[in-house]
Structures are given as C-alpha cells and as structure tokens.
Design an enzyme around this catalytic site. Structure first.
Site, PDB file in Angstrom:
ATOM      1  N   ASP A  88       0.929  -1.261  -0.083  1.00  9.76           N
ATOM      2  CA  ASP A  88      -0.015  -0.084   0.021  1.00  9.76           C
ATOM      3  C   ASP A  88       0.880   1.212  -0.086  1.00  9.76           C
ATOM      4  O   ASP A  88       2.275   1.182   0.254  1.00  9.76           O
ATOM      5  CB  ASP A  88      -0.896   0.006   1.246  1.00  9.76           C
ATOM      6  CG  ASP A  88      -2.194  -1.015   1.211  1.00  9.76           C
ATOM      7  OD1 ASP A  88      -2.430  -1.078   0.089  1.00  9.76           O
ATOM      8  OD2 ASP A  88      -2.594  -1.243   2.055  1.00  9.76           O
TER       9      ASP A  88
ATOM     10  N   ASP B 262      -4.565  -2.999   4.923  1.00  8.29           N
ATOM     11  CA  ASP B 262      -5.063  -2.337   6.244  1.00  8.29           C
ATOM     12  C   ASP B 262      -6.610  -2.374   6.332  1.00  8.29           C
ATOM     13  O   ASP B 262      -7.375  -2.285   7.280  1.00  8.29           O
ATOM     14  CB  ASP B 262      -4.411  -1.086   6.605  1.00  8.29           C
ATOM     15  CG  ASP B 262      -4.766  -0.093   5.342  1.00  8.29           C
ATOM     16  OD1 ASP B 262      -5.701  -0.462   4.500  1.00  8.29           O
ATOM     17  OD2 ASP B 262      -4.455   0.946   5.411  1.00  8.29           O
TER      18      ASP B 262
ATOM     19  N   ASP C 161      -9.386  -5.470   1.944  1.00  8.97           N
ATOM     20  CA  ASP C 161      -7.851  -6.238   1.712  1.00  8.97           C
ATOM     21  C   ASP C 161      -7.879  -7.643   1.848  1.00  8.97           C
ATOM     22  O   ASP C 161      -6.977  -8.440   1.423  1.00  8.97           O
ATOM     23  CB  ASP C 161      -6.798  -5.663   2.454  1.00  8.97           C
ATOM     24  CG  ASP C 161      -6.633  -4.121   1.555  1.00  8.97           C
ATOM     25  OD1 ASP C 161      -6.930  -4.066   0.247  1.00  8.97           O
ATOM     26  OD2 ASP C 161      -6.226  -2.868   2.355  1.00  8.97           O
TER      27      ASP C 161
END
Length: 1007
Positions: free
Chosen positions: A451, A747, A751
């Site tokens: 990310d 997070d 996901d």
C-alpha cells in the site's frame, strides 16, 4: 432528601437552584420511565429499588453527589451499586435478542443510566470504578484450556522408539552386569546408558517446554486488540482485555465487535455474523428492530457506537471463542519437509544398524570377537548362557546406538528453536507473527505488493492547499470567501465525518480522533474555517449516511435542517469521483455557476497538478434536495483540498535493498495515477528512465486486460493506481501463476481476500482493521515499509540457520555411520560406545540447534536472490561441504582405529579415547565451518560475538568433553589423556578448517 438539603445549607442560592433543578429532572425521568411500564411480575427484574402496591409507587433513591467534572455519582470513590440490573439478565437479553426484556430496562436510551454510563461521556473510568465493574460483571478475558505441563513434555520425549529400545537394552545390561560383577561394579555399563538417556530427555523436554511457553505468550499478544472507547468524555484507545460493562465503544468498517452489547447510535451499520451463525448474509443493526451485537462478529459496513453489556465468558459466544482459539504450534511447510528428510535418513540409519547387527552376530557366534584379554567371547557350549545373553545385549545396544546417531531428532528442535527465537526478535523489530509458517516463507518472497498510505508514507495528513473555483485560498484570503460557501464547507466537514472532536476544559486545544484523513480535514475546518462541530450537529438531523469504502472512494450524508425543515445532501471523497457527480460549482462570491466542459477540464487540471505534488486531493459537493434520497448527480462543487502525507524516512533505502535482494516492489494504491506516480518516484519504486506507460497502470485497465496481456505485463508493472480490492486480488493471483512468492500489505476490510490469497499477508498494526489482521500472517506494528524489509531479512535468516544446522548434523550422521559400519564389518568392534554416541547425539541435537539456529540476520542475506518455491532444501554447496568433512572425519578415525595404537604407542583403551575425543572436537571445529556455508574460513569469527549463545555452547561443549574424558572414565568408558595426546586430538580436529577453506574453492552448480 432532607439529608441532601441539610448538607447544602451553606451553599449559595444559585447553587441550590441548580441542585433543585437536578433533583426535579432526575425524579421526572424516573417517574416517566416507571409510568410506561406494567408494574407486576416484571418488577423484580428492576430489583429492590422499586416497590409496588395498588395505590402508590415507592422509589428508593440513592444520595446523588456531583464530582468536579459535573458527573453524577453515587456513594464514595465513584463506585455504583448496580442494584437494578444483573449480569445473567443482560447476557440472556442479548443472546436471545429479547426486545421485550430490553423494554423492561427502559430501552437502549435508559439502560446506560442503570449501568452508570453517560451516553455521550461514557463511564467514569477511575481505577475504583473499573475494579468494581470487573468484580460485578467480570473481565473481558476468555478461559483457555490449561497449558501442557513439564511432565507431558518428558513423556513425549520418552515415547521415542529408539529411546525405549535403548532403555530396554540398558535395563538388561544393568541386570546382567550386577549379576556378574555385583552391585558395586556391575551397574556402570547399563547405568551410564540410562544416565545419558535421561540427560537427553531432560534437555529436550526443558527446551520444548520453554518454547511452548513462548508460543502461548505470543498467542496472547496477537489476541490483544486496541478498541476505541469514550471515558470521562474523552475518546481513547484501550486494550480489549481492559473493556468493562458500561463502556461506550466506537465501531467502524472492519472492526471486530469486542464484546456483547447494544447499538447506541450510528449509520448504515451492518455486521458479519458468519462466525456465529454460519450465514454469509450481513445483518443490519438498528436501534428499533435489532440493536443486539455479538462478540467476535465483524463490522462489514457503516459506523456507530455500542454499549457493552457483557464481557469475557459472560458473552453469548465467549465459551465458543475460547474453545476454538488459534494454536501457534501448528506444523509449518518447512517442518513437514524436514520430517520427510528425517524419515529418509532414519530409514537409511535403520538399514545400516541392521547390517551392523547381523555382522556382529555372525562374528560373535563364529568366534571372531575377542574380549579385553584376547580370548574368544563365544566358545560354543562352553560359554555360559548368562555370558551369551550379556554379549547379545551389548551387540544390540551398539546397533541401536548406531540407529540413534543416524536419526536426526534435532531437526524438529532446530525448527522450533529458530522459529521461536525469530518470533521473539521480530517483535522487537515491530512485527507480530500470527502464523508460524510466515517466518520461513518470508525468506522466499520474490515480490512485495505494498500500500501507499501509512506504509510508504507517514500517514500524518495535513491540509496544505484549499482551492475555490480556480483560486488557491490562503489565510489572508479566507475573508474574501462568501459566508454562504464557508458555512456549507463547515456543514460538509462537520456532518459528513467519522471523526470526533472533544473539547477538554483543561486545555483550549480540542482533541481530535479519527483516521488521519478525517483528522486533517477536521483540524483544517476548526482552525481555518472556525467550525463549531457541536453547533452543526445540533442544527441538523442526520437522515441517512453512506460510509466511505474503497470501491466508491467517497462518503455522503443526507440531513434535515431543523430550523426550516429542508433536506440537504453533502458528499466528500476522491476529487475526480466527486467532480464527476457535479453539474455546477460555487465561485468565491457564493454564486452558483454551470460547469461546462472547459471548466470541468480546468478542475481536472487542478487535481492533476496537486497529485503531481504528491498531494491527496479531496473534493466537497453539496445539493439541496426535495426528497429524502441521497442523490449522486446534479451536485454543486464547493471546493478542493490537497492533503500532504510525507514519505517515511528510510523508505527509499528499503526499496533499494529489496531490489538488491532480487525482490520486486509494486505499489498498489487507491490514489489517482498522478499522485501514485509522484509518490512512487519519491520512494524509488519508479526510476526516471523507466517507461511510465508500461510501468504505471490504473486498476480498471489492469482488470480489462486479457489473461495473456496480463501475464505478459505483470512483471513490468510497478504501480497500480485507482485500484479496487478486486484489482489487488487479481494482481496477487497473476503473480502466483507466474511462479512468484508474493507478500501483500493491507489495512482495510476489503484487503482481506488479497491478504489470504498471498503467500504472506502483512497487515498494519496501527491503521489495520481487525478483519485485515485476522486475514494476515504477520502484523507490522508500526505500519512501516522498512519493517517489511526487516521481516524479509528475518525470514531469510530462519531458512539460512536451518540449512546451517542441517549441514552440521548430516556431517555427524554420515561420519558416525561410516566409522561404525566399517569398523563393525572389518573387526567386529564398534569404536564409539553407546554412551559416547549418546553424548555426540546430545551435542548435535540440542547444543548444535541452540548454537546454529539462533544466529542473527546479517545484511549479506539481502545480497542473495530469494530462494523461491522449488529450490531444494539441501543445496549442492551443502552437499560439497558435508561430504568433504565427513570423508575427512571417517578417514582420520579409521586410521586411528587400526593404526593409532602403533603410531602413538598406546594401549587400546587410550586409543579408543583418542578416537572419541577427536570425533567430538571435529564437531566443535565444524560448527564454525557451518556458520558460513559458502564463504572462506577467514569469515569464521565475523559477528561471532553478537551470538553469545554460540560462544557459550562451544565453551560448554569443550568443558563437558574434558569432564567426560578426564573425570568420568567408568561412565564414558574413557582413559585420561596427557597434554600431548590432547594436542594431537585438537590438531587433527583443527585440520577441518583448512580443509573447509580449500573445499570452498571448488565450484558447484547452482542447479
């Protein structure tokens, strides 16, 4: 009441008026609540505080005092009696979803008062209050099955087949020895074997017991979730174990419901109750029809607050959760491979042991074995049956001991030790291992999909630009903005947010809680716009909320202005998404203008310019509606804000380290393509000379590739912007099909599929939701990409340490098997006795595992390519090293076996001691060789002082060997050696160093 008034006679008249008002309101609320109930059989539910008769109601009122903060409290030290509510009733009410029972308590709005909770400010939160609540309602911990005791590990270690056979042989040897030589002299042979076996079992049991304790500790740490509660009017994080009945808990998408409770307020709240019911449909939570929430379920949509009614084992599913708790001692893939290796070696050892036994039996019964006096041990019928049985026991014992030395029991111990050690050290390096196999798999990773926000960046957002129409608004230009526009922006921020603002009386600076993006926007609105969030919430009634999610990348709110009963819509989110919803815009003077294509292009250019400066661009839109529907078209653009999130220090260097280690780093972000490019350039993921057309792609483009196009371009892609969770999952699946070992950071709740699909799922400890954490293998506690690289280094270290130990142990196995087999076949005698081989077994299994499995990672590990999926556990380099050392040891020991007595002029007992001593010292020197499998021996001592355990193990091994040779003659069947003989043993063993140095010049194929 008279007492209450008497206590306040000295108070001023204004204070008395306030006190009287407080009493009046208190009585009014209680009477109103009672008037709505049918006071008959249900009265005992309310407890002894309410008494009934036909003609009147008598209410037992507690003395109420006020503390300094204005909170009411009863009695001393903030302790409430909780006389009107019982834990069993609360548990049954939530478990059975009993709305009637809830109405008896006065409903969702009245129950907090019975639990001593303020709906807005939460519980008192003082230590005495918390202790009292735990004493009355219990603590939020689950009863776990008892840990295995030390004796159970002793029993497990004693169940080994070879150990049992050796114990039987030792017992027979003990019996025959005592019968022949008497108790004083006859117990040595059998007793020595028993002592050696007990030592091995004890050391193995202690080691396994300690590692089990470590795993239980890590299990508790991985279960410790941080939850947001409000206490004394302040929103604050607390451990899930510190939660008490009466707490008000904040819940957002992805959070785990930490206890049983009731929905207080919120919007669009849905929970996933599949862990409880098995049903995949998400259940809507609301105040009227279904306010009940269960511990262990997950928030799938919306946000809200919950009143905790039951904790720990009093929750509906507390007992179930404790019985299905996750075990950390599962077998990892590498352990399975090692078990297979150990089984293969064991079968080979068994074959050798059987051959040795058959040869020894043949030589014995044909009279080819002589005793210490040179006489034949077997003389047909002349030999007593007791002597025959005693000799047979000795021969079986020797063969079984060969089997013991052949079976590498130390391999499982080495895996356990290195995994436990690495888990403990990774905790200090900001990584919590949730799944053991992740420790080893991380060393094989070839691609990391990361990310952006919070991982590559600091996740410390700040509004640095505000654009209204085509003009950037600075501090001095806010005055020129029309009040209408500023007021609409305040509404758009204050009403459409999941953050909160707490104004503390002790400080003038408000306390802001929420995600980094929400906190930054709230701070900007409070400081620059002068927003009063309480005023906004009092002036409007929220009708409907659409919470932010990673697919739509926006959030909206439908509100009713109380003053004129008009409906208003506010949207906030990714700038290009909001821009697409707008048909008009406000200018600086507050005039609404039509947004034509030219103006839309100008706004698009502003968004791209901000993105090119690494700014996250958020837009606000507004519309007055005619009906109660959260519309998404025909909106009026209010303005754009640019938020800066700086890159983390050290990220660029960490990305370079990954490249040097042969690991590709791909950034997958929800930001637009221009922001993604700018951040990727800043972090070093993209280089200036790369072809951005192929290296950067948007999620929708990647999604629409054909399978062949996707597989062709997957290795070239460095950045994927505007990606959805499905795009991330598709990326992981494509990489795995290409043969990559993939690690993914995530997070959010969405996901979870990618985290589960990846070989290694890395969730974020700070910003990560509980759904993401549960789907992951490792939790990065500081959300930092540098920690991801550290985890990768530890993964490689685990694999490398196990290879070192395997090389060391197999060298001993091959050498011991070789010397005993050749000697048994050639002369009928085994040079290394059962006790001596058991001592060597202890050195290799326990001491060797402790010394080599606890080596710390070095930067050299990151200069090698990753192991990948298919590479063998025992490499050609390892075969080269172990075969050369084993051949040297076999050669030296056979020379000593047949020529040692004549070369050194010593008798057979001293010669056998020389063989034993040289063999053990060879392993000590070879332990240094094993530390660096593919480097020359000048690197022997590099970093050795960092591993004090290795130095200590070497010292203990040498010290115990001296004791064995010099002081335990009868036990170890040895003779004392003089200084010269010790020098010969050390010199022969030390030759393994130059041999290793020369052998490492021999090239070997990597395949």
């Amino acid at each position: 009441m008279a007492k209450f008034l008497a206590d306040d006679r000295l108070a001023s008249k204004p204070h008395l008026r306030w006190r009287f008002a407080f009493i009046a309101i208190y009585f009014t609320k209680v009477l109103d609540s009672l008037s709505k109930r049918t006071v008959k059989k249900s009265i005992p539910v309310l407890g002894p505080g309410v008494l009934s008769s036909r003609s009147y109601l008598s209410i037992d009122v507690q003395d109420v005092h006020e503390d300094d903060s204005g909170h009411g409290r009863s009695g001393d030290e903030h302790v409430l009696p909780f006389r009107n509510v019982g834990q069993r009733m609360l548990t049954e009410m939530v478990r059975d979803k009993d709305l009637e029972r809830l109405r008896q308590f006065g409903g969702v709005k009245q129950l907090p008062a019975l639990l001593g909770t303020n709906e807005k400010n939460g519980i008192d939160g003082h230590e005495a209050d918390l202790i009292h609540r735990r004493n009355v309602f219990g603590s939020n911990e689950y009863t776990k099955p008892p840990k295995k005791g030390f004796l159970s590990f002793v029993v497990e270690a004693s169940k080994d087949t070879t150990i049992i056979i050796l114990l039987i042989c030792a017992a027979l040897s003990l019996g025959f020895g005592i019968k022949e030589e008497g108790p004083r002299e006859g117990w040595y042979d059998g007793g020595s074997i028993i002592v050696a076996i007990l030592l091995i079992v004890a050391v193995s049991s202690i080691s396994n017991f300690r590692q089990s304790g470590q795993f239980h500790k890590f299990s508790s740490e991985s279960s410790d979730i941080r939850v947001q509660v409000v206490r004394q009017g302040r929103r604050q994080p607390v451990s899930i174990f510190q939660l008490v009945v009466g707490d008000i808990v904040f819940l957002n998408i992805g959070d785990q419901v930490p206890a049983d409770g009731l929905f207080m307020e919120g919007h669009s709240l849905k929970v996933d109750e599949s862990s409880m019911t098995g049903e995949s449909d998400h259940v809507e939570i609301n105040e009227k029809e279904n306010p009940f929430m269960f511990s262990g379920t997950k928030v799938s949509d919306g946000f809200g607050t919950m009143l905790v009614t039951s904790v720990g084992m009093n929750t509906a599913w507390g007992e179930m959760m404790s019985s299905i708790r996750r075990e950390l001692d599962e077998q990892t893939p590498l352990q399975a491979r090692l078990d297979k290796l150990a089984s293969t070696i064991g079968k080979l050892g068994l074959a050798v042991a059987l051959i040795v036994l058959v040869v020894l039996f043949i030589r014995y019964f044909t009279g080819n074995i002589e005793d210490d006096s040179g006489n034949r041990e077997f003389n047909g019928s002349k030999t007593k049956i007791d002597n025959v049985m005693n000799s047979v026991v000795h021969l079986v014992s020797a063969a079984v001991t060969v089997l013991v030395i052949a079976i590498p029991e130390g391999l499982p111990m080495a895996v356990t030790l290195t995994l436990a050690y690495s888990m403990r050290r990774m905790m200090t390096d900001q990584a919590l291992v949730r799944k053991l196999s992740a420790c080893e798999t991380m060393g094989s990773v070839t691609t990391i999909c990361t990310d952006k926000t919070g991982t590559l960046t600091l996740n410390k957002m700040k509004v640095v630009e505000f654009w209204l129409e085509s003009e950037v608004i600075k501090d001095e230009t806010y005055r020129g903005v029309a009040p209408t526009v500023l007021e609409l922006l305040k509404q758009g921020v204050g009403l459409n947010t999941t953050g909160s603002v707490c104004k503390l009386p002790s400080t003038s600076v408000p306390e802001i809680s929420g995600s980094p993006t929400e906190s930054a926007i709230l701070t900007w609105a409070l400081v620059d716009l002068g927003m009063d969030i309480d005023e906004q919430k009092l002036s409007f009634e929220i009708l409907h909320v659409e919470a932010f999610n990673s697919q739509k990348k926006r959030s909206g709110v439908l509100v009713n202005r109380i003053a004129d009963n008009t409906i208003h819509i506010h949207w906030k989110g990714a700038a290009e998404m909001i821009l697409a919803m707008c048909s008009h815009y406000y200018d600086k003077s507050g005039i609404v203008k039509v947004m034509d294509d030219k103006k839309r292009g100008q706004f698009g250019g502003l968004i791209r310019d901000m993105a090119a400066k690494s700014l996250r661009c958020i837009a606000f839109a507004y519309k007055q509606a005619l009906q109660e529907k959260l519309e998404e078209t025909g909106m009026i653009l209010l303005g754009l804000v640019g938020l800066k999130d700086p890159c983390r220090p050290g990220v660029r260097r960490a990305v370079e380290v990954c490249r040097d280690a042969g690991v590709n780093v791909k950034m997958i972000t929800g930001d637009n393509i221009f922001t993604a490019k700018a951040i990727a350039m800043e972090c070093g993921i993209l280089k200036p000379d790369e072809d951005f057309n192929n290296a950067v792609v948007e999620g929708v483009t990647f999604r629409n590739y054909s399978h062949r196009e996707r597989m062709d371009k997957i290795d070239i892609i460095r950045v994927m912007a505007r990606s959805s969770p499905f795009d991330k999952l598709l990326m992981v699946q494509s990489l795995k099909k290409k043969g990559h070992v993939v690690a993914v950071t995530g997070d959010g709740t969405n996901d979870a599929p990618a985290l589960k699909e990846a070989d290694i799922g890395l969730s974020m400890g700070i910003q990560g939701t509980e759904v993401a954490k549960e789907s992951s293998d490792i939790v990065i506690l500081d959300d930092n990409f540098t920690s991801v690289v550290t985890v990768m280094k530890w993964g490689r270290c685990v694999y490398n340490n196990l290879q070192k130990f395997i090389q060391f142990q197999l060298t001993i196995n091959v050498a011991a098997l070789g010397i005993n087999f050749v000697a048994a076949v050639a002369s009928g005698k085994v040079p290394l006795t059962a006790v001596q081989l058991l001592w060597v077994n202890l050195i290799q299994d326990t001491f060797g595992a402790l010394a080599l499995a606890t080596e710390q990672p070095t930067n050299d590990l990151l200069m090698k390519p990753p192991v990948g999926r298919s590479k063998p556990l025992i490499t050609n380099v390892m075969w080269r090293n172990l075969i050369s050392q084993a051949l040297y040891q076999i050669s030296v020991l056979l020379i000593l076996q047949y020529k040692g007595s004549s070369i050194f002029g010593v008798d057979e007992k001293i010669n056998n001691t020389l063989i034993f001593n040289t063999f053990v010292l060879c392993q000590v020197f070879n332990e240094f060789n094993a530390r660096n499998m593919d480097k020359k021996n000048k690197f022997f001592f590099k970093g050795i002082l960092k591993n004090r355990l290795f130095v200590g193990i070497i010292g203990i091994t040498i010290a115990l060997q001296v004791v064995m040779v010099e002081f335990l003659k009868r036990f170890a069947n040895t003779e004392r050696l003089d200084w010269g003989q010790w020098g010969v043993c050390i010199g022969l063993a030390a030759l393994s160093w130059p041999i290793d140095w020369l052998v490492k010049y021999l090239p070997v194929s990597a395949n």
